[in-house]
Write a protein that holds these residues in place. Structure first.
Motif, PDB file in Angstrom:
ATOM      1  N   ALA A 190       0.863  -1.187   0.000  1.00  0.00           N
ATOM      2  CA  ALA A 190       0.000   0.000   0.000  1.00  0.00           C
ATOM      3  C   ALA A 190       0.894   1.229   0.000  1.00  0.00           C
ATOM      4  CB  ALA A 190      -0.921   0.009   1.219  1.00  0.00           C
ATOM      5  N   GLU A 191       0.573   2.204  -0.849  1.00  0.00           N
ATOM      6  CA  GLU A 191       1.358   3.429  -0.961  1.00  0.00           C
ATOM      7  C   GLU A 191       0.446   4.644  -1.016  1.00  0.00           C
ATOM      8  OE1 GLU A 191       5.482   2.246  -3.260  1.00  0.00           O
ATOM      9  OE2 GLU A 191       3.724   2.750  -4.477  1.00  0.00           O
ATOM     10  N   ARG A 192       0.945   5.758  -0.501  1.00  0.00           N
ATOM     11  CA  ARG A 192       0.228   7.032  -0.574  1.00  0.00           C
ATOM     12  C   ARG A 192       1.246   8.152  -0.841  1.00  0.00           C
ATOM     13  NH1 ARG A 192      -3.449   3.955   0.180  1.00  0.00           N
ATOM     14  NH2 ARG A 192      -5.296   4.156   1.512  1.00  0.00           N
ATOM     15  N   TYR A 237      11.421  18.808   5.381  1.00  0.00           N
ATOM     16  CA  TYR A 237       9.965  18.686   5.309  1.00  0.00           C
ATOM     17  C   TYR A 237       9.574  17.365   5.960  1.00  0.00           C
ATOM     18  CZ  TYR A 237      10.109  22.516   1.933  1.00  0.00           C
ATOM     19  OH  TYR A 237      10.317  23.734   1.323  1.00  0.00           O
ATOM     20  N   LEU A 238       8.640  17.442   6.900  1.00  0.00           N
ATOM     21  CA  LEU A 238       8.239  16.268   7.675  1.00  0.00           C
ATOM     22  C   LEU A 238       6.754  15.983   7.492  1.00  0.00           C
ATOM     23  CD1 LEU A 238      10.032  17.253  11.021  1.00  0.00           C
ATOM     24  CD2 LEU A 238      10.991  15.980   9.094  1.00  0.00           C
ATOM     25  N   PHE A 239       6.396  14.714   7.681  1.00  0.00           N
ATOM     26  CA  PHE A 239       4.985  14.318   7.682  1.00  0.00           C
ATOM     27  C   PHE A 239       4.691  13.623   9.000  1.00  0.00           C
ATOM     28  CE2 PHE A 239       1.664  11.108   6.799  1.00  0.00           C
ATOM     29  CZ  PHE A 239       0.620  11.986   6.550  1.00  0.00           C
ATOM     30  N   ASN A 240       3.747  14.178   9.761  1.00  0.00           N
ATOM     31  CA  ASN A 240       3.437  13.652  11.095  1.00  0.00           C
ATOM     32  C   ASN A 240       2.052  13.017  11.191  1.00  0.00           C
ATOM     33  OD1 ASN A 240       5.902  14.641  12.420  1.00  0.00           O
ATOM     34  ND2 ASN A 240       5.067  16.673  11.996  1.00  0.00           N
ATOM     35  N   GLY A 241       1.380  12.833  10.057  1.00  0.00           N
ATOM     36  CA  GLY A 241       0.014  12.320  10.086  1.00  0.00           C
ATOM     37  C   GLY A 241      -0.103  10.836   9.814  1.00  0.00           C
ATOM     38  N   LEU A 242       0.963  10.072  10.130  1.00  0.00           N
ATOM     39  CA  LEU A 242       0.967   8.642   9.799  1.00  0.00           C
ATOM     40  C   LEU A 242      -0.147   7.872  10.497  1.00  0.00           C
ATOM     41  CD1 LEU A 242       2.285   6.274   8.375  1.00  0.00           C
ATOM     42  CD2 LEU A 242       3.880   6.072  10.294  1.00  0.00           C
ATOM     43  N   ASN A 243      -0.432   8.191  11.750  1.00  0.00           N
ATOM     44  CA  ASN A 243      -1.437   7.425  12.493  1.00  0.00           C
ATOM     45  C   ASN A 243      -2.814   7.495  11.835  1.00  0.00           C
ATOM     46  OD1 ASN A 243       0.343   6.518  14.429  1.00  0.00           O
ATOM     47  ND2 ASN A 243      -0.044   8.213  15.825  1.00  0.00           N
ATOM     48  N   ASP A 244      -3.102   8.604  11.162  1.00  0.00           N
ATOM     49  CA  ASP A 244      -4.391   8.728  10.486  1.00  0.00           C
ATOM     50  C   ASP A 244      -4.462   7.856   9.238  1.00  0.00           C
ATOM     51  OD1 ASP A 244      -5.240  10.580  12.363  1.00  0.00           O
ATOM     52  OD2 ASP A 244      -4.500  12.294  11.213  1.00  0.00           O
ATOM     53  N   LEU A 245      -3.307   7.535   8.655  1.00  0.00           N
ATOM     54  CA  LEU A 245      -3.278   6.735   7.426  1.00  0.00           C
ATOM     55  C   LEU A 245      -3.185   5.231   7.688  1.00  0.00           C
ATOM     56  CD1 LEU A 245      -0.806   8.753   5.141  1.00  0.00           C
ATOM     57  CD2 LEU A 245      -3.302   8.795   5.117  1.00  0.00           C
ATOM     58  N   LYS A 246      -2.656   4.866   8.834  1.00  0.00           N
ATOM     59  CA  LYS A 246      -2.346   3.464   9.097  1.00  0.00           C
ATOM     60  C   LYS A 246      -3.515   2.499   8.877  1.00  0.00           C
ATOM     61  CE  LYS A 246       1.676   3.523  12.152  1.00  0.00           C
ATOM     62  NZ  LYS A 246       2.176   3.225  13.520  1.00  0.00           N
ATOM     63  N   PRO A 247      -4.702   2.734   9.473  1.00  0.00           N
ATOM     64  CA  PRO A 247      -5.776   1.741   9.329  1.00  0.00           C
ATOM     65  C   PRO A 247      -6.139   1.451   7.874  1.00  0.00           C
ATOM     66  CG  PRO A 247      -6.305   3.311  11.070  1.00  0.00           C
ATOM     67  CD  PRO A 247      -5.107   3.852  10.363  1.00  0.00           C
ATOM     68  N   ALA A 248      -6.333   2.496   7.078  1.00  0.00           N
ATOM     69  CA  ALA A 248      -6.731   2.295   5.678  1.00  0.00           C
ATOM     70  C   ALA A 248      -5.616   1.636   4.880  1.00  0.00           C
ATOM     71  CB  ALA A 248      -7.116   3.635   5.051  1.00  0.00           C
ATOM     72  N   MET A 249      -4.361   1.994   5.155  1.00  0.00           N
ATOM     73  CA  MET A 249      -3.258   1.420   4.393  1.00  0.00           C
ATOM     74  C   MET A 249      -3.027  -0.046   4.752  1.00  0.00           C
ATOM     75  SD  MET A 249      -0.438   4.499   4.056  1.00  0.00           S
ATOM     76  CE  MET A 249       0.538   3.492   2.932  1.00  0.00           C
ATOM     77  N   ILE A 250      -3.180  -0.393   6.029  1.00  0.00           N
ATOM     78  CA  ILE A 250      -3.050  -1.796   6.427  1.00  0.00           C
ATOM     79  C   ILE A 250      -4.165  -2.623   5.788  1.00  0.00           C
ATOM     80  CG2 ILE A 250      -3.190  -3.381   8.384  1.00  0.00           C
ATOM     81  CD1 ILE A 250      -1.849  -1.210  10.071  1.00  0.00           C
ATOM     82  N   GLU A 251      -5.375  -2.073   5.767  1.00  0.00           N
ATOM     83  CA  GLU A 251      -6.492  -2.766   5.126  1.00  0.00           C
ATOM     84  C   GLU A 251      -6.218  -2.982   3.639  1.00  0.00           C
ATOM     85  OE1 GLU A 251     -11.269  -2.075   4.232  1.00  0.00           O
ATOM     86  OE2 GLU A 251     -10.183  -0.740   5.578  1.00  0.00           O
ATOM     87  N   PHE A 294       6.141   0.904   8.392  1.00  0.00           N
ATOM     88  CA  PHE A 294       5.801   2.021   7.516  1.00  0.00           C
ATOM     89  C   PHE A 294       7.075   2.808   7.210  1.00  0.00           C
ATOM     90  CE2 PHE A 294       1.581   1.012   8.849  1.00  0.00           C
ATOM     91  CZ  PHE A 294       0.745   1.495   7.837  1.00  0.00           C
ATOM     92  N   GLN A 295       7.216   3.195   5.955  1.00  0.00           N
ATOM     93  CA  GLN A 295       8.357   3.993   5.529  1.00  0.00           C
ATOM     94  C   GLN A 295       7.863   5.306   4.936  1.00  0.00           C
ATOM     95  OE1 GLN A 295      10.275   1.357   2.735  1.00  0.00           O
ATOM     96  NE2 GLN A 295      11.457   0.336   4.325  1.00  0.00           N
ATOM     97  N   ILE A 296       8.520   6.397   5.325  1.00  0.00           N
ATOM     98  CA  ILE A 296       8.195   7.718   4.784  1.00  0.00           C
ATOM     99  C   ILE A 296       9.450   8.261   4.118  1.00  0.00           C
ATOM    100  CG2 ILE A 296       7.385  10.042   5.292  1.00  0.00           C
ATOM    101  CD1 ILE A 296       6.023   8.966   7.779  1.00  0.00           C
ATOM    102  N   SER A 297       9.360   8.598   2.851  1.00  0.00           N
ATOM    103  CA  SER A 297      10.512   9.110   2.110  1.00  0.00           C
ATOM    104  C   SER A 297      10.056  10.216   1.170  1.00  0.00           C
ATOM    105  CB  SER A 297      11.185   7.987   1.316  1.00  0.00           C
ATOM    106  OG  SER A 297      10.270   7.398   0.406  1.00  0.00           O
ATOM    107  N   ASP A 298      11.027  10.966   0.644  1.00  0.00           N
ATOM    108  CA  ASP A 298      10.692  11.965  -0.358  1.00  0.00           C
ATOM    109  C   ASP A 298      10.172  11.262  -1.610  1.00  0.00           C
ATOM    110  OD1 ASP A 298      11.716  13.756   1.437  1.00  0.00           O
ATOM    111  OD2 ASP A 298      13.596  14.085   0.348  1.00  0.00           O
ATOM    112  N   ARG A 299       9.132  11.810  -2.205  1.00  0.00           N
ATOM    113  CA  ARG A 299       8.627  11.202  -3.437  1.00  0.00           C
ATOM    114  C   ARG A 299       9.694  11.215  -4.516  1.00  0.00           C
ATOM    115  NH1 ARG A 299       4.138  14.083  -7.040  1.00  0.00           N
ATOM    116  NH2 ARG A 299       6.030  15.216  -7.610  1.00  0.00           N
ATOM    117  N   ASP A 300      10.441  12.323  -4.600  1.00  0.00           N
ATOM    118  CA  ASP A 300      11.565  12.434  -5.520  1.00  0.00           C
ATOM    119  C   ASP A 300      12.478  13.548  -5.010  1.00  0.00           C
ATOM    120  OD1 ASP A 300      10.886  15.081  -7.071  1.00  0.00           O
ATOM    121  OD2 ASP A 300       9.029  13.909  -7.100  1.00  0.00           O
ATOM    122  N   SER A 301      13.673  13.631  -5.579  1.00  0.00           N
ATOM    123  CA  SER A 301      14.677  14.573  -5.081  1.00  0.00           C
ATOM    124  C   SER A 301      14.312  16.033  -5.335  1.00  0.00           C
ATOM    125  CB  SER A 301      16.036  14.268  -5.717  1.00  0.00           C
ATOM    126  OG  SER A 301      15.959  14.354  -7.137  1.00  0.00           O
TER     127      SER A 301
END
Length: 235
Positions: A44-46, A162-176, A208-215
């Motif tokens: 699963a990716e977002r 640049y950081l993303f701190n909203g992972l907990n909101d995404l986890k349930p749907a992405m695991i599903e 879960f891994q969070i990375s830059d979409r591209d450089s």
């Protein structure tokens, strides 16, 4: 009579062993059948927008007398803060460090021919959720250069984060989603092997891994998770 009894007892023992062996053997067959399984991975990716920016700006002045350097760094720091406020940031989003002094001649490996003995630096940091404001202000830094302010932009320690701190909101749907994708792959495998998909044998959610979409777009993040799930196969 005793001989016939011995023969009869022997036959009963043999029959018992044969029956026991059958059930034992059948048990092994059943156990092996239960062990038939398939292990699959579900992805699963977002793509998400960063929600926090940390923008450090280091200003530097150099010379041979400390007093004018401190006056210069104070003036330039005030100019940078004015620049930031004019570009949409408020006081609570701006922090200023104390000036730091380096005496180049005091170093063990100093060059006696160095042009300037002292360098004074100060870091002004923006911590904000205004991602687009940071990006827009970054395009206006030429105004500071025209005012004679030197910013250290090449040092990795002073790159914008640049950081993303909203992972907990995404986890349930992405695991599903990852679990659903894994089951689809396993079902296809079961169909191709003339089997039916049974219950889950074991599952590993994965990290879960969070990375830059591209450089070129570090403010856009890719969130990714791979779940590993093992299913029993049923004839």
């Amino acid at each position: 009579m005793s001989g016939r009894a011995g023969i009869l007892n022997g036959l009963l023992v043999a029959i018992g062993l044969a029956i026991g062996g059958y059930f034992i053997g059948d048990g092994f067959v059943s156990a092996r059948a239960l062990e038939r399984s398939v292990e699959v991975k579900g992805l699963a990716e977002r793509d998400v927008m960063a929600d926090t920016a940390i923008w450090p700006m280091q200003i530097m002045v150099a010379g041979n007398e400390l007093e004018p350097l401190f006056i210069a760094i104070e003036k330039q720091g005030a100019q940078v803060q004015t620049f930031l406020r004019e570009n949409g940031f408020i006081e609570d989003e701006i922090s200023v460090s104390a000036p730091s002094v380096v005496d180049r001649l005091a170093r063990d490996y100093s060059d006696p021919n160095t042009r300037f003995r002292y360098s004074v630096t100060q870091v002004i940091t923006v911590f904000t959720s205004k991602i687009e404001t940071v990006r827009n202000a970054g395009q206006e830094l030429a105004a500071l250069g025209k005012a004679g302010i030197v910013l250290n932009q090449n040092d990795y320690n002073f790159q914008t984060q640049y950081l993303f701190n909203g992972l907990n909101d995404l986890k349930p749907a992405m695991i599903e989603e990852a679990t659903r994708n894994a089951r689809e792959v396993a079902a296809k495998f079961a169909e191709d092997s003339a089997s039916r998909l049974g219950r889950i044998r074991n599952a590993n959610q994965g990290q879960f891994q969070i990375s830059d979409r591209d450089s070129n777009n570090p403010h856009i993040k890719k969130v990714r998770v791979v779940s590993t799930i093992s299913y029993y196969l049923v004839d």
